[in-house]
Design a protein around this motif. Structure first.
Motif: not given
Length: 530
Positions: A313, A317, A398, A401-402, A424, A483, A487, A490-491, A494
């Protein structure tokens, strides 16, 4: 707590790490309807017994150190173009002046954290600040790429402990019900460190070179060093462990009796140290702590799911907010069709600032949610009880970020960049603060080794994201790289939140029966506040 009043509590951790019995007994001090944990010794020199102003000042100084350490690392990212021209190198090579010091920053904790267990928090903090200051003044005088890189690595390595120390000191001086908020304060300072490029960019407006930034950070670092010398007392303290069988009141009473035997009756309670004694820098060496064994043993924490989640994480980030955004925005915004000046190229950090400010009101939310569920659960606290507040951030970050990647790919209005970054970073603060608090709640044996693993992991991940970032974007474009790929990663990170919310306790039960748990249990040399 009233002046002179010593806190009492019979709270205790159950046999399963991360599960704490907070039922209050007669005579216990309470907060949020629960007994205080950890259980402090009847000694005014126990950091848990210190006055609130003392605890807050220590946290403030450590948080400011984290802020300055990160400012020094990330601020020069707006100078990548200038470095490329001055040293006649490519922008990718110039970005090494940010990437490698960040890596050294992570590895600094590998040496300094075991050292502060061996000789104490206070001397290591002061020593690290001295190295930090030395590296900064050296960077301000550098005239070659190699010289600047060396000084950047020195101040990065020296300040590497500035992220482990605040978490350790929160554990040392604050009770369980206070930790989510206090760790949140620290992470706010850490996150605001990413606004360094804003100040660095505007310092160019005064007509000075990039060296001015290092002069300014050096001045603040020296001031903070002086303040730390006079305020930050040694916080390491040994006390009787507060563990008990989940069903035995008799055991709880025996623990309380053991605590009284350890500290003696009220008439023999030691006096509070004098101010001169508190300023003492050297308190000797703890020969029970195994310095060199701690270093490899800390790597075993990467096998602990909660700790690995903190590392991923933070790493993702930081890699996005501190590196990807700060690397790409200055290069994008100073080129057509925007053609902003280099002085304004750090303005993206305003969006970072706004994202964190909007998240500020939620810093105490995990403590309050956990307290609510603890009361509903008959006074039994589970580490996972604080996680529910992270659900909105799981999706918002996310999405931001997109938006940023598409804005860069399609040259959208600069407002789109700002919205993407703010979204973000709003979510980042939740993941910074509450994944860390959750991991510390879950496993409090050898906490310092866990912090080493977290710092190494996050710096390695953020380094990996930043080292070839510009080349990836040139090859694949902003939409695919940021994107798409960033992303998706990161998703996925998460969504692990849902795994821990549902199966977190089962994971703790499983881990408590492994060889790893037995290893860490055998290697606890003393009982620290954790």
């Amino acid at each position: 707590m009233a002046p002179g009043h010593l806190v009492h509590s019979h709270a205790h951790e159950e046999e399963l790490p991360g599960t704490v019995n907070l039922r209050a007994a007669e005579g216990d001090d309470t907060a949020l309807g629960q007994a205080l944990y950890p259980v402090p010794a009847e000694d005014p020199n126990d950091p848990l017994q210190w006055p609130a102003w003392k605890k807050s000042m220590i946290l403030l100084i450590c948080a400011l150190y984290s802020f300055l350490g990160n400012c020094a690392l990330l601020g020069p990212s707006v100078y990548i173009g200038l470095y490329a021209k001055e040293f006649d190198i490519t922008p990718t090579k110039a970005s090494d002046l940010v990437s490698y010091p960040n890596l050294a920053f992570g590895f600094g904790s590998l040496i300094l954290v075991p050292l502060y267990l061996k000789i104490g928090r206070r001397p290591v903090m002061l020593l690290s600040m001295v190295f930090f200051c030395a590296g900064l003044i050296g960077a301000s005088q550098a005239t070659t790429f190699g010289g600047l890189m060396a000084c950047r690595i020195i101040h990065g390595f020296g300040s590497g402990v500035c992220e482990a120390l605040p978490v350790q000191l929160v554990n040392d001086v604050f009770f369980l019900h206070e930790r989510g908020l206090r760790i949140g304060y620290y992470t706010i300072a850490l996150c605001f460190g990413s606004t360094g490029p804003l100040y660095a960019g505007y310092m160019l407006a005064g007509g000075y070179s990039w060296k001015l930034y290092f002069y300014v950070v050096f001045a603040f670092a020296v001031a903070l060093l002086i303040l730390a010398f006079f305020v930050v007392e040694e916080t390491a303290y040994k006390r009787v462990p507060s563990t008990a069988s989940p069903t035995s009141t008799l055991t709880t009473n025996k623990i309380a009796e053991a605590s009284h035997k350890e500290t003696g009756p009220a008439s023999s309670i030691p006096p509070r140290k004098t101010f001169a004694q508190q300023l003492k820098v050297w308190n000797g060496i703890d020969h029970e702590q195994e310095f060199w064994i701690m270093i490899p043993r800390s790597f075993t924490y990467f096998l602990v799911p909660q700790v690995l989640w903190v590392a991923t994480s933070f790493g993702l980030y930081i890699g996005l907010g501190a590196l990807a955004f700060n690397y790409t925005f200055p290069l994008k915004i100073t080129a057509p069709p925007y053609s902003w000046s280099e002085t304004n190229s750090g303005l993206i950090t305003i969006a970072t600032f706004l994202g964190f400010i909007l998240a500020l009101p939620f810093l105490s939310s995990s403590d309050r949610l956990a307290a609510h569920y603890t009361r509903k659960n008959g006074g039994i606290r589970e580490a996972e009880m604080r996680l529910g507040v992270m659900l909105p951030a799981m999706i918002v970050a996310p999405a931001g970020v997109i938006l940023y990647g598409l804005a860069a790919q399609n040259n959208l209005h600069w407002v789109a960049y700002f919205f993407g970054v703010a979204m973000d970073q709003w979510g980042a603060l939740f993941y910074f603060s509450f994944t860390l608090a959750y991991a510390v709640d879950s496993y409090n044996a050898n906490t310092s080794e866990m912090l080493i693993a977290m710092n190494l992991g996050k710096q390695a991940i953020s380094f990996g994201m930043g080292i070839y970032l510009l080349d990836w974007i040139l090859d694949n474009g902003f939409a695919v790289t940021i994107s798409g790929i960033f992303t998706a990663v990161l998703l996925a990170n998460n969504l692990v939140l849902l795994v821990f919310m549902v199966w977190g306790k089962r994971i703790r039960v499983f881990m408590s029966k492994t060889w790893l748990a037995r290893l860490h249990k055998r290697t606890i040399k003393n009982v620290e506040v954790a």
